[in-house]
Design a protein around this motif. Structure first.
Motif, PDB file in Angstrom:
ATOM      1  N   LEU A   1      17.154  12.217  86.204  1.00 16.94           N
ATOM      2  CA  LEU A   1      16.027  11.290  86.298  1.00 16.94           C
ATOM      3  C   LEU A   1      14.966  11.743  85.310  1.00 16.94           C
ATOM      4  CD1 LEU A   1      14.386   9.952  89.535  1.00 16.94           C
ATOM      5  CD2 LEU A   1      12.971  10.818  87.680  1.00 16.94           C
ATOM      6  N   VAL A   2      14.524  10.830  84.472  1.00 12.65           N
ATOM      7  CA  VAL A   2      13.462  11.125  83.513  1.00 12.65           C
ATOM      8  C   VAL A   2      12.290  10.209  83.833  1.00 12.65           C
ATOM      9  CG1 VAL A   2      12.798  11.295  81.099  1.00 12.65           C
ATOM     10  CG2 VAL A   2      15.183  11.723  81.768  1.00 12.65           C
ATOM     11  N   GLN A   3      11.234  10.801  84.358  1.00 11.97           N
ATOM     12  CA  GLN A   3      10.043  10.043  84.750  1.00 11.97           C
ATOM     13  C   GLN A   3       8.990  10.150  83.658  1.00 11.97           C
ATOM     14  OE1 GLN A   3       9.255   8.058  87.474  1.00 11.97           O
ATOM     15  NE2 GLN A   3       7.448   7.651  86.212  1.00 11.97           N
ATOM     16  N   PRO A   4       8.676   9.040  82.963  1.00 11.66           N
ATOM     17  CA  PRO A   4       7.601   9.097  81.963  1.00 11.66           C
ATOM     18  C   PRO A   4       6.266   9.446  82.620  1.00 11.66           C
ATOM     19  CG  PRO A   4       8.919   7.103  81.711  1.00 11.66           C
ATOM     20  CD  PRO A   4       9.312   7.714  83.025  1.00 11.66           C
ATOM     21  N   LEU A   5       5.479  10.243  81.933  1.00 11.10           N
ATOM     22  CA  LEU A   5       4.171  10.644  82.431  1.00 11.10           C
ATOM     23  C   LEU A   5       3.079  10.045  81.559  1.00 11.10           C
ATOM     24  CD1 LEU A   5       4.889  14.454  83.027  1.00 11.10           C
ATOM     25  CD2 LEU A   5       5.032  12.584  84.694  1.00 11.10           C
ATOM     26  N   HIS A   6       1.923   9.823  82.141  1.00 12.67           N
ATOM     27  CA  HIS A   6       0.789   9.323  81.375  1.00 12.67           C
ATOM     28  C   HIS A   6       0.467  10.328  80.261  1.00 12.67           C
ATOM     29  CE1 HIS A   6      -0.125   5.920  83.949  1.00 12.67           C
ATOM     30  NE2 HIS A   6       0.023   6.706  85.005  1.00 12.67           N
ATOM     31  N   GLY A   7       0.266   9.828  79.080  1.00 13.21           N
ATOM     32  CA  GLY A   7      -0.010  10.691  77.946  1.00 13.21           C
ATOM     33  C   GLY A   7       1.209  10.969  77.086  1.00 13.21           C
ATOM     34  N   GLY A   8       2.385  10.485  77.512  1.00 13.89           N
ATOM     35  CA  GLY A   8       3.570  10.604  76.678  1.00 13.89           C
ATOM     36  C   GLY A   8       4.554  11.678  77.074  1.00 13.89           C
ATOM     37  N   GLY A   9       4.249  12.475  78.095  1.00 17.53           N
ATOM     38  CA  GLY A   9       5.177  13.508  78.536  1.00 17.53           C
ATOM     39  C   GLY A   9       6.255  12.956  79.454  1.00 17.53           C
ATOM     40  N   SER A  10       7.124  13.836  79.910  1.00 22.05           N
ATOM     41  CA  SER A  10       8.220  13.428  80.798  1.00 22.05           C
ATOM     42  C   SER A  10       8.449  14.494  81.860  1.00 22.05           C
ATOM     43  CB  SER A  10       9.530  13.233  80.016  1.00 22.05           C
ATOM     44  OG  SER A  10       9.403  12.220  79.047  1.00 22.05           O
ATOM     45  N   LEU A  11       8.821  14.034  83.057  1.00 20.45           N
ATOM     46  CA  LEU A  11       9.280  14.909  84.137  1.00 20.45           C
ATOM     47  C   LEU A  11      10.779  14.711  84.280  1.00 20.45           C
ATOM     48  CD1 LEU A  11       8.926  16.719  86.710  1.00 20.45           C
ATOM     49  CD2 LEU A  11       8.542  14.576  87.975  1.00 20.45           C
TER      50      LEU A  11
END
Length: 317
Positions: A42-52
């Protein structure tokens, strides 16, 4: 039954538990283990362009979940690009065995996968080795290819001259002949071993590798990321041998997808290790036509499971 006391391993103890020779063997064994189960990450986009990234995996003995963040511009903050942890569980009892350092595992297992691919696929293993990108992955690949392939000469290219010089210094302390190069594309003509570990925010590699080259392209591990130009990727698809790390690359191999290469038709590292029909066909074509080998590494929870297996084996001694 006595409850386990979970261990927490920081960066250095995690590295100590993952020597490259043992980790590479474990990766090869894992590719032949029918009990391994790895769902899509699972790749969750994060605010600011990062990923979890959330990456679970299990086999008959060990279960694990990797939780890491990837923030491409963290270097500007003086912080690591990758941060997080991996939690190990005993499959039989469900007890938590350990928590190990995620960035250390990521660095070492990625380099070990490249090393295994080079051991199986590289037409020439004597170098010089060109490393493009002098960050954490550049360092881990330097160590892995020195220890596992016997590389004695390395050329380093980086956007940052100081980072390149630092990695050159590290290589020299290991006893290698090392130099900084300012144009990695020009250096391709002299280097039969190539590792690209750039931030993959833009095309860096625009020249074609040597016909006897082995390339491990590591930096681009999402569809949006790219290191190698479309022209080079298309050329390699027609004249060389393309191999991907896993079938997850079908939707993650940014360099190849952006070049319009049909990734679903490419053999995987498992095909190579297990000598499947898919690889036999590609190997015959390679034998007849030659050309460079381009290995596209995107990452997979199975590689982290291999690292977890190494740690679990050490903890059980």
């Amino acid at each position: 039954m006595t409850a386990l006391t979970p261990r927490t391993l920081g960066p250095q103890p995690t590295a100590d538990a993952l020597p490259y020779a043992a980790l590479t063997r474990e990766i090869e064994d894992l590719l032949q283990d029918p009990t391994v189960a790895v769902p899509p990450r699972l790749v969750q986009p994060l605010h600011g362009g990062g990923s979890l990234f959330v990456m679970p995996a299990a086999d008959a003995r060990v279960a694990m979940t990797k939780l890491i963040t990837f923030i491409a511009n963290n270097a500007q903050r003086g912080l690591p690009t990758i941060q997080g942890d991996i939690v190990l569980f005993d499959v039989t009892t469900g007890q938590r065995m350990a928590m190990i350092d995620g960035p250390t595992v990521t660095a070492r297992r990625t380099a070990a996968v490249s090393l295994l691919a080079a051991q199986k696929l590289a037409p020439r293993k004597d170098g010089p080795l060109l490393i493009v990108g002098a960050g954490v992955q550049g360092l881990s690949h330097l160590k892995a290819f020195h220890q596992g392939l016997g590389v004695q000469e390395v050329w380093i290219a980086s956007r940052s001259a100081s980072s390149a010089d630092a990695l050159v210094g590290h290589a020299e302390r290991l006893g290698l002949k090392a130099r900084r190069v300012d144009d990695p594309n020009a250096a391709l003509a002299e280097c039969p071993l190539v590792i690209t570990t750039t931030p993959a925010q833009q095309v860096v590699m625009t020249a074609r590798p040597r016909d006897d080259a082995f390339v491990s392209a590591v930096g681009a591990f999402t569809p949006r990321m790219v290191e190698w130009s479309a022209d080079v990727c298309q050329h390699l698809a027609h004249t060389g041998t393309l191999v991907v790390d896993t079938r997850d690359a079908d939707h993650e191999a940014g360099d190849l997808l952006q070049a319009g290469v049909n990734v679903e038709l490419l053999p995987t590292l498992r095909d190579v290790v297990c000598q499947t029909e898919a690889w036999q066909t590609a190997a015959q074509r390679r034998l007849e036509h030659g050309g460079p080998v381009f290995f596209k590494s995107c990452g997979w929870g199975g590689w982290d499971l291999a690292a977890a297996r190494c740690v679990a084996a050490q903890l059980s001694r």
